[in-house]
Design a protein around this motif. Sequence first.
Motif, PDB file in Angstrom:
ATOM      1  N   UNK A 160     -18.729 -63.760  17.103  1.00 33.84           N
ATOM      2  CA  UNK A 160     -18.174 -62.410  17.227  1.00 33.84           C
ATOM      3  C   UNK A 160     -19.228 -61.360  16.905  1.00 33.84           C
ATOM      4  N   UNK A 161     -19.947 -61.523  15.800  1.00 30.78           N
ATOM      5  CA  UNK A 161     -20.958 -60.541  15.397  1.00 30.78           C
ATOM      6  C   UNK A 161     -22.125 -60.534  16.374  1.00 30.78           C
ATOM      7  N   UNK A 162     -22.498 -61.693  16.827  1.00 29.86           N
ATOM      8  CA  UNK A 162     -23.592 -61.809  17.797  1.00 29.86           C
ATOM      9  C   UNK A 162     -23.217 -61.060  19.077  1.00 29.86           C
ATOM     10  N   UNK A 163     -22.013 -61.284  19.567  1.00 37.59           N
ATOM     11  CA  UNK A 163     -21.556 -60.620  20.796  1.00 37.59           C
ATOM     12  C   UNK A 163     -21.435 -59.115  20.621  1.00 37.59           C
ATOM     13  N   UNK A 164     -20.940 -58.679  19.471  1.00 40.01           N
ATOM     14  CA  UNK A 164     -20.816 -57.232  19.216  1.00 40.01           C
ATOM     15  C   UNK A 164     -22.174 -56.541  19.198  1.00 40.01           C
ATOM     16  N   UNK A 165     -23.125 -57.169  18.543  1.00 40.85           N
ATOM     17  CA  UNK A 165     -24.466 -56.594  18.456  1.00 40.85           C
ATOM     18  C   UNK A 165     -25.104 -56.552  19.849  1.00 40.85           C
ATOM     19  N   UNK A 220     -31.916 -57.545  24.582  1.00 40.40           N
ATOM     20  CA  UNK A 220     -30.669 -58.156  24.126  1.00 40.40           C
ATOM     21  C   UNK A 220     -31.014 -59.423  23.348  1.00 40.40           C
ATOM     22  N   UNK A 221     -30.020 -59.981  22.715  1.00 40.45           N
ATOM     23  CA  UNK A 221     -30.228 -61.172  21.906  1.00 40.45           C
ATOM     24  C   UNK A 221     -30.305 -62.422  22.767  1.00 40.45           C
ATOM     25  N   UNK A 222     -30.984 -63.412  22.251  1.00 47.23           N
ATOM     26  CA  UNK A 222     -30.996 -64.711  22.919  1.00 47.23           C
ATOM     27  C   UNK A 222     -29.617 -65.344  22.798  1.00 47.23           C
TER      28      UNK A 222
END
Length: 59
Positions: A49-54, A16-18
Amino acid sequence: MVEQIQEAGAKLLPLTLLPLDPVRYYRHLSMRFGTSIAHWIACCVGIECWHNRYDEALR
């Protein structure tokens, strides 16, 4: 894509993303590229928003 990686004999390790600090992110963009790009991203829903979606798609 996952199947191709596994067929090649590689092990897949999805991550997952940092966590994102939006204020710091926009400040960095503004200092590096000027305020226009940060404003444009903010008008396109915002990086959060884009960070959370990804990140959600990865999970």
